[in-house]
Design a protein around this motif. Structure first.
Motif, mmCIF file in Angstrom:
data_model
loop_
_atom_site.group_PDB
_atom_site.id
_atom_site.type_symbol
_atom_site.label_atom_id
_atom_site.label_comp_id
_atom_site.label_asym_id
_atom_site.label_seq_id
_atom_site.Cartn_x
_atom_site.Cartn_y
_atom_site.Cartn_z
ATOM 1 N N LYS A 1 0.748 -1.137 -0.159
ATOM 2 C CA LYS A 1 -0.042 0.135 0.124
ATOM 3 C C LYS A 1 1.145 1.124 -0.077
ATOM 4 O O LYS A 1 2.124 1.094 0.197
ATOM 5 C CB LYS A 1 -0.914 0.014 1.129
ATOM 6 N N GLU B 1 1.810 4.354 1.912
ATOM 7 C CA GLU B 1 1.660 4.604 3.237
ATOM 8 C C GLU B 1 1.712 6.222 3.308
ATOM 9 O O GLU B 1 2.913 6.643 3.127
ATOM 10 C CB GLU B 1 2.520 3.827 4.099
ATOM 11 N N LYS C 1 1.749 9.659 6.187
ATOM 12 C CA LYS C 1 1.750 10.179 7.417
ATOM 13 C C LYS C 1 1.660 11.681 7.288
ATOM 14 O O LYS C 1 2.432 12.359 6.439
ATOM 15 C CB LYS C 1 2.937 9.482 8.278
ATOM 16 N N ASP D 1 -8.789 8.019 -4.934
ATOM 17 C CA ASP D 1 -9.339 7.471 -3.451
ATOM 18 C C ASP D 1 -9.541 5.906 -3.788
ATOM 19 O O ASP D 1 -9.904 5.295 -2.614
ATOM 20 C CB ASP D 1 -10.657 8.056 -2.946
ATOM 21 N N PRO E 1 -4.996 1.581 -3.260
ATOM 22 C CA PRO E 1 -4.746 0.954 -1.958
ATOM 23 C C PRO E 1 -3.654 1.760 -1.136
ATOM 24 O O PRO E 1 -2.548 1.931 -1.672
ATOM 25 C CB PRO E 1 -4.078 -0.475 -2.295
ATOM 26 N N TYR E 2 -4.140 2.407 -0.068
ATOM 27 C CA TYR E 2 -3.309 3.333 0.479
ATOM 28 C C TYR E 2 -4.013 3.507 2.055
ATOM 29 O O TYR E 2 -5.148 3.244 2.403
ATOM 30 C CB TYR E 2 -3.528 4.867 -0.119
ATOM 31 N N THR E 3 -3.313 3.995 3.002
ATOM 32 C CA THR E 3 -3.411 4.296 4.424
ATOM 33 C C THR E 3 -2.778 5.534 4.833
ATOM 34 O O THR E 3 -1.844 6.105 4.213
ATOM 35 C CB THR E 3 -2.687 3.370 5.465
ATOM 36 N N ASP F 1 -2.397 7.818 8.324
ATOM 37 C CA ASP F 1 -2.281 7.764 9.628
ATOM 38 C C ASP F 1 -3.332 8.637 10.659
ATOM 39 O O ASP F 1 -4.019 8.084 11.453
ATOM 40 C CB ASP F 1 -0.866 8.269 10.416
ATOM 41 N N TYR G 1 -6.440 9.007 9.210
ATOM 42 C CA TYR G 1 -7.936 8.282 9.169
ATOM 43 C C TYR G 1 -7.654 6.738 9.924
ATOM 44 O O TYR G 1 -8.982 6.452 10.477
ATOM 45 C CB TYR G 1 -8.054 7.951 7.790
ATOM 46 N N GLU G 2 -6.633 6.505 10.360
ATOM 47 C CA GLU G 2 -6.404 5.457 11.175
ATOM 48 C C GLU G 2 -6.526 5.552 12.439
ATOM 49 O O GLU G 2 -7.261 5.075 13.232
ATOM 50 C CB GLU G 2 -4.936 4.679 10.982
ATOM 51 N N LYS H 1 -10.333 6.006 12.844
ATOM 52 C CA LYS H 1 -10.831 4.435 12.723
ATOM 53 C C LYS H 1 -10.732 3.886 14.135
ATOM 54 O O LYS H 1 -11.730 3.697 14.710
ATOM 55 C CB LYS H 1 -10.250 3.766 11.795
ATOM 56 N N CYS I 1 -1.247 6.142 16.768
ATOM 57 C CA CYS I 1 -1.174 6.723 15.499
ATOM 58 C C CYS I 1 -0.750 8.248 15.400
ATOM 59 O O CYS I 1 -0.190 8.840 14.381
ATOM 60 C CB CYS I 1 -2.657 6.661 14.786
#
Length: 410
Positions: free
Chosen positions: A6, A8, A10, A107, A110-112, A114, A116-117, A120, A145
């Motif tokens: 993904k 990633e 931050k 959007d 595949p990505y993350t 921090d 939004y983590e 979550k 996070c």
């Protein structure tokens, strides 16, 4: 692109974009165009909509005359996409999309992120019917996070200030909930750890000092609790010309109540001195206490014929770099944490000068001290803010005292 990997991202504590082993961002990129990273953050944090050129130009240059703003914006988009290209993830054009004269974040890839983590885990912690253990687990993951604020160039803009205030309030709420649950289960040392890190991010938030005073009191570390109370008083006076909230006075009075006020039997003293499970493995003491422990160690070495070392850890600044006093103080706290969590069980350390800590190691080799120093340095490097600061380490052998010879001891 490997399907399992993904993108990633931050944004908390400094913008960083990672794919595999490759990293770009404010502190990693060769380019010095901070506006480019502000642009990326704005597009990312508004990922649910298309952003017109006019909106982006107004955001980037609100009070500036730019000869050709449309071309300047296109130039920034080009540089940003080129930086993304260097990751080997997706082409920059597939990450920052052009849609009918507007721009948008892709959007669907595949990505993350921090932040939004963080959201979550906070949402999971608020679900109905959770046990305290499960709720605490989610809250601690949310805390993990949250590494800091948006990077400083973004925070100057009104849009970023409002986002930062929003997430800052959420973070304070998370820490507050964590301390409540940790206090219930008696894990007061974890409260200290969380609040120390929180103060690096939000140094003027009174609540964190309050939680630490109560945690130190519960740990029977009256000296640290008292020092924390005096630090709050000094901070409030210097920064705001006022005094701490009444809850601090109440916490301090409670602290003073718990100090022994009568002669105790040997059995009572033994019970009071016995460590509870939440004490940290290392011992932090004041300078005067450290000096006495050093002398006692030297006397003991005279009898047991083992090695001991005095190790000094100095906070250093890179030559030619001007550093702010508040930043230097923050990094001393990080160094203190590195020692707290990196030393061995039973090691004693103290702050011996404004920018130095010293540690007494018994029954070790010089190689052992270097191994421990590397562990402490690794923690510091992971948690420091920027590249201005580093640790200088020096170990010297503690020579056995000749106390017995001088005093004719048998």
């Amino acid at each position: 692109m490997a399907g399992s990997e993904k993108f990633e991202i931050k944004v908390l504590g400094g913008l960083e974009i990672r794919y595999g082993e490759k990293v770009i961002g404010v502190n990693e990129s060769k380019t010095k165009s901070n506006k480019m990273w502000v642009l990326f953050e704005y597009i990312l944090l508004n990922r649910s909509r298309k952003l017109s050129q006019d909106e982006l130009i107004e955001m980037l240059w609100p009070d500036m005359e730019v000869s050709n703003p449309a071309n300047s914006l296109k130039g920034l988009i080009f540089k940003l996409r080129k930086e993304i290209d260097s990751l080997g993830f997706l082409p920059g054009k597939q990450v920052i999309l052009s849609v009918s004269g507007s721009y948008a974040f892709n959007d669907d890839m595949p990505y993350t992120v921090d932040v939004y983590e963080f959201e979550k885990y906070l949402e999971l912690a608020q679900e109905q019917g959770l046990s305290d253990d499960k709720k605490l687990d989610y809250l601690l993951q949310a805390v993990e996070c949250y590494k800091g604020n948006l990077h400083h160039d973004a925070r100057r803009d009104p849009w970023a200030a409002s986002i930062q205030t929003h997430y800052g309030d959420m973070y304070l709420s998370v820490v507050r909930s964590c301390t409540d649950l940790l206090s219930k289960e008696g894990n007061h040392q974890k409260i200290v750890e969380i609040c120390r890190n929180a103060l690096l991010i939000q140094p003027y938030t009174e609540d964190y000092y309050y939680y630490m005073i109560r945690a130190y009191t519960a740990l029977e570390n009256y000296s640290a609790a008292s020092d924390m109370y005096l630090r709050v008083k000094e901070l409030m006076q210097q920064e705001y010309g006022t005094v701490p909230d009444t809850k601090f006075e109440q916490a301090y009075k409670e602290l003073m109540k718990q100090r022994p006020k009568k002669n105790l039997s040997a059995e009572e003293l033994t019970e009071g001195f016995t460590e509870i499970r939440n004490y940290m493995a290392t011992f932090y003491v004041e300078y005067g206490e450290f000096k006495q422990i050093y002398r006692l160690t030297a006397r003991r070495l005279e009898r047991i014929q083992k090695d001991a070392f005095l190790c000094v850890y100095t906070l250093g600044a890179r030559r030619g770099v001007t550093v702010d006093l508040k930043e230097r103080k923050k990094h001393m706290r990080i160094l203190g944490e590195a020692l707290s969590f990196g030393l061995r069980q039973g090691d004693v350390f103290a702050r011996v000068s404004p920018w130095q800590f010293a540690v007494i190691f018994e029954d070790v080799t010089e190689e052992n001290t270097l191994t421990i120093a590397e562990r402490i340095k690794k923690y510091f490097e992971k948690n420091k803010r920027g590249e201005a600061f580093g640790i200088i380490h020096k170990a010297v052998r503690i020579e056995p005292s000749d106390f017995e010879a001088r005093h004719g001891a048998v």
